[in-house]
Design a protein around this motif. Sequence first.
Motif, PDB file in Angstrom:
ATOM      1  N   VAL A  20     -13.682  -1.824  10.518  1.00 34.58           N
ATOM      2  CA  VAL A  20     -12.781  -1.431  11.603  1.00 34.58           C
ATOM      3  C   VAL A  20     -11.757  -2.535  11.849  1.00 34.58           C
ATOM      4  O   VAL A  20     -10.564  -2.283  12.040  1.00 34.58           O
ATOM      5  N   GLN A  21     -12.216  -3.778  11.803  1.00 31.14           N
ATOM      6  CA  GLN A  21     -11.328  -4.914  12.054  1.00 31.14           C
ATOM      7  C   GLN A  21     -10.176  -4.975  11.053  1.00 31.14           C
ATOM      8  O   GLN A  21      -9.050  -5.322  11.409  1.00 31.14           O
ATOM      9  N   ARG A  22     -10.430  -4.599   9.803  1.00 34.46           N
ATOM     10  CA  ARG A  22      -9.355  -4.634   8.808  1.00 34.46           C
ATOM     11  C   ARG A  22      -8.225  -3.680   9.162  1.00 34.46           C
ATOM     12  O   ARG A  22      -7.051  -3.998   8.997  1.00 34.46           O
ATOM     13  N   PHE A  23      -8.598  -2.486   9.648  1.00 32.75           N
ATOM     14  CA  PHE A  23      -7.567  -1.511  10.022  1.00 32.75           C
ATOM     15  C   PHE A  23      -6.847  -1.931  11.296  1.00 32.75           C
ATOM     16  O   PHE A  23      -5.637  -1.752  11.423  1.00 32.75           O
ATOM     17  N   GLU A  24      -7.585  -2.526  12.240  1.00 31.99           N
ATOM     18  CA  GLU A  24      -6.955  -3.018  13.473  1.00 31.99           C
ATOM     19  C   GLU A  24      -5.978  -4.141  13.168  1.00 31.99           C
ATOM     20  O   GLU A  24      -4.833  -4.140  13.635  1.00 31.99           O
ATOM     21  N   LYS A  25      -6.437  -5.121  12.382  1.00 27.34           N
ATOM     22  CA  LYS A  25      -5.594  -6.283  12.073  1.00 27.34           C
ATOM     23  C   LYS A  25      -4.347  -5.892  11.309  1.00 27.34           C
ATOM     24  O   LYS A  25      -3.288  -6.498  11.464  1.00 27.34           O
ATOM     25  N   LYS A  26      -4.462  -4.862  10.458  1.00 24.14           N
ATOM     26  CA  LYS A  26      -3.316  -4.404   9.684  1.00 24.14           C
ATOM     27  C   LYS A  26      -2.197  -3.901  10.597  1.00 24.14           C
ATOM     28  O   LYS A  26      -1.026  -4.029  10.295  1.00 24.14           O
ATOM     29  N   GLY A  27      -2.590  -3.345  11.744  1.00 22.12           N
ATOM     30  CA  GLY A  27      -1.597  -2.828  12.678  1.00 22.12           C
ATOM     31  C   GLY A  27      -1.703  -1.328  12.895  1.00 22.12           C
ATOM     32  O   GLY A  27      -0.881  -0.741  13.602  1.00 22.12           O
ATOM     33  N   TRP A  59      -7.066   7.173  11.782  1.00 22.52           N
ATOM     34  CA  TRP A  59      -6.142   6.046  11.975  1.00 22.52           C
ATOM     35  C   TRP A  59      -4.715   6.530  11.809  1.00 22.52           C
ATOM     36  O   TRP A  59      -4.451   7.399  10.973  1.00 22.52           O
ATOM     37  N   GLN A  60      -3.826   5.972  12.585  1.00 21.23           N
ATOM     38  CA  GLN A  60      -2.433   6.416  12.613  1.00 21.23           C
ATOM     39  C   GLN A  60      -1.491   5.250  12.339  1.00 21.23           C
ATOM     40  O   GLN A  60      -1.752   4.119  12.771  1.00 21.23           O
ATOM     41  N   GLY A  61      -0.392   5.542  11.642  1.00 18.98           N
ATOM     42  CA  GLY A  61       0.630   4.529  11.407  1.00 18.98           C
ATOM     43  C   GLY A  61       1.504   4.884  10.219  1.00 18.98           C
ATOM     44  O   GLY A  61       1.252   5.862   9.511  1.00 18.98           O
ATOM     45  N   LEU A  62       2.529   4.071  10.009  1.00 17.88           N
ATOM     46  CA  LEU A  62       3.480   4.318   8.934  1.00 17.88           C
ATOM     47  C   LEU A  62       2.798   4.261   7.568  1.00 17.88           C
ATOM     48  O   LEU A  62       2.139   3.258   7.257  1.00 17.88           O
ATOM     49  N   ASP A  63       2.915   5.337   6.803  1.00 13.29           N
ATOM     50  CA  ASP A  63       2.355   5.381   5.446  1.00 13.29           C
ATOM     51  C   ASP A  63       0.851   5.114   5.411  1.00 13.29           C
ATOM     52  O   ASP A  63       0.323   4.575   4.429  1.00 13.29           O
ATOM     53  N   VAL A  64       0.161   5.501   6.494  1.00 16.56           N
ATOM     54  CA  VAL A  64      -1.246   5.100   6.619  1.00 16.56           C
ATOM     55  C   VAL A  64      -2.139   5.694   5.522  1.00 16.56           C
ATOM     56  O   VAL A  64      -3.107   5.049   5.095  1.00 16.56           O
ATOM     57  N   VAL A  65      -1.796   6.892   5.020  1.00 15.97           N
ATOM     58  CA  VAL A  65      -2.649   7.493   3.985  1.00 15.97           C
ATOM     59  C   VAL A  65      -2.663   6.610   2.740  1.00 15.97           C
ATOM     60  O   VAL A  65      -3.716   6.213   2.241  1.00 15.97           O
ATOM     61  N   LYS A  66      -1.469   6.276   2.266  1.00 16.34           N
ATOM     62  CA  LYS A  66      -1.355   5.475   1.042  1.00 16.34           C
ATOM     63  C   LYS A  66      -1.846   4.039   1.264  1.00 16.34           C
ATOM     64  O   LYS A  66      -2.540   3.470   0.420  1.00 16.34           O
ATOM     65  N   GLY A 103     -10.593  -8.473  -2.176  1.00 19.12           N
ATOM     66  CA  GLY A 103      -9.600  -8.321  -1.112  1.00 19.12           C
ATOM     67  C   GLY A 103      -9.544  -6.886  -0.599  1.00 19.12           C
ATOM     68  O   GLY A 103      -9.130  -6.641   0.522  1.00 19.12           O
ATOM     69  N   THR A 104      -9.953  -5.950  -1.463  1.00 14.65           N
ATOM     70  CA  THR A 104     -10.074  -4.564  -0.995  1.00 14.65           C
ATOM     71  C   THR A 104     -11.487  -4.368  -0.445  1.00 14.65           C
ATOM     72  O   THR A 104     -12.390  -5.164  -0.735  1.00 14.65           O
ATOM     73  N   ILE A 105     -11.662  -3.304   0.336  1.00 16.90           N
ATOM     74  CA  ILE A 105     -12.973  -3.062   0.949  1.00 16.90           C
ATOM     75  C   ILE A 105     -14.028  -2.818  -0.124  1.00 16.90           C
ATOM     76  O   ILE A 105     -15.088  -3.452  -0.139  1.00 16.90           O
ATOM     77  N   ARG A 106     -13.729  -1.923  -1.062  1.00 14.08           N
ATOM     78  CA  ARG A 106     -14.711  -1.668  -2.130  1.00 14.08           C
ATOM     79  C   ARG A 106     -14.834  -2.868  -3.071  1.00 14.08           C
ATOM     80  O   ARG A 106     -15.902  -3.142  -3.614  1.00 14.08           O
ATOM     81  N   GLY A 107     -13.764  -3.603  -3.248  1.00 15.91           N
ATOM     82  CA  GLY A 107     -13.807  -4.805  -4.083  1.00 15.91           C
ATOM     83  C   GLY A 107     -14.648  -5.903  -3.463  1.00 15.91           C
ATOM     84  O   GLY A 107     -15.242  -6.724  -4.174  1.00 15.91           O
ATOM     85  N   ASP A 108     -14.723  -5.934  -2.148  1.00 21.91           N
ATOM     86  CA  ASP A 108     -15.445  -7.012  -1.461  1.00 21.91           C
ATOM     87  C   ASP A 108     -16.884  -6.664  -1.088  1.00 21.91           C
ATOM     88  O   ASP A 108     -17.722  -7.553  -0.958  1.00 21.91           O
ATOM     89  N   TYR A 109     -17.165  -5.365  -0.871  1.00 21.72           N
ATOM     90  CA  TYR A 109     -18.449  -5.020  -0.246  1.00 21.72           C
ATOM     91  C   TYR A 109     -19.415  -4.190  -1.074  1.00 21.72           C
ATOM     92  O   TYR A 109     -20.491  -3.874  -0.578  1.00 21.72           O
ATOM     93  N   CYS A 110     -19.040  -3.787  -2.304  1.00 18.63           N
ATOM     94  CA  CYS A 110     -19.973  -2.906  -3.026  1.00 18.63           C
ATOM     95  C   CYS A 110     -19.800  -3.035  -4.536  1.00 18.63           C
ATOM     96  O   CYS A 110     -18.820  -3.617  -5.001  1.00 18.63           O
TER      97      CYS A 110
END
Length: 160
Positions: free
Chosen positions: A33-40, A86-93, A110-117
């Motif tokens: 959740v923090q990653r999406f919040e920090k992104k904006g 989640w909402q924002g500019l180009d959020v899907v991509k 650095g990606t979620i799947r790259g870092d956690y699984c």
Amino acid sequence: AYVFQSGWTGVNERTFIAIKPDGVQRRLVGQIVQRFEKKGFKLVGMKLIQATEGLLKEHYTELRSKPFFSGLISYMSSGPVVAMVWQGLDVVKMARKMLGETNPADSLPGTIRGDYCVEVGRNVIHGSDSVESAQREISLWFRENELQCWEDTHSHWIYN
Ligand code: UDP
């Protein structure tokens, strides 16, 4: 299901993100959740839900004929998931970039799947792959009154 308001484009674009049962079990909810919040991006819906097989089969309907389909449904129904919008500019991509590739082995650090699984069958998170699937998935997982419209008081620091 409900009809989408037109105009969920630009800074109002929305995507459906789900932290899968392994992500919940492994206590990754806060960090993800923090990653999406920090992104904006702006959180407009969130719930912890034990998905039924019916909901999951509908969600993954395009994959019905795949050999991994039944394993995918039992994985996804093995415990609660955190369903989010989640909402924002180009959020899907952008969210897909933040997730990494379907297979964690192909996902950059650095990606979620790259870092956690490490395995595709336990890849901790789902994200819609297009604006159209986002709209379909959001209306499948959420009622309209579960989504909040709220004024983002620092949006001027995220958008110019
Ligand atoms: N999946 C799997 N084995 C595969 C491909 C996919 O177990 O060979 C699972 C994996 O959890 C993936 C989900 O099925 O996230 C949906 O697959 P899709 O191709 O839609 O990938 P995604 O959009 O999730 O990256």
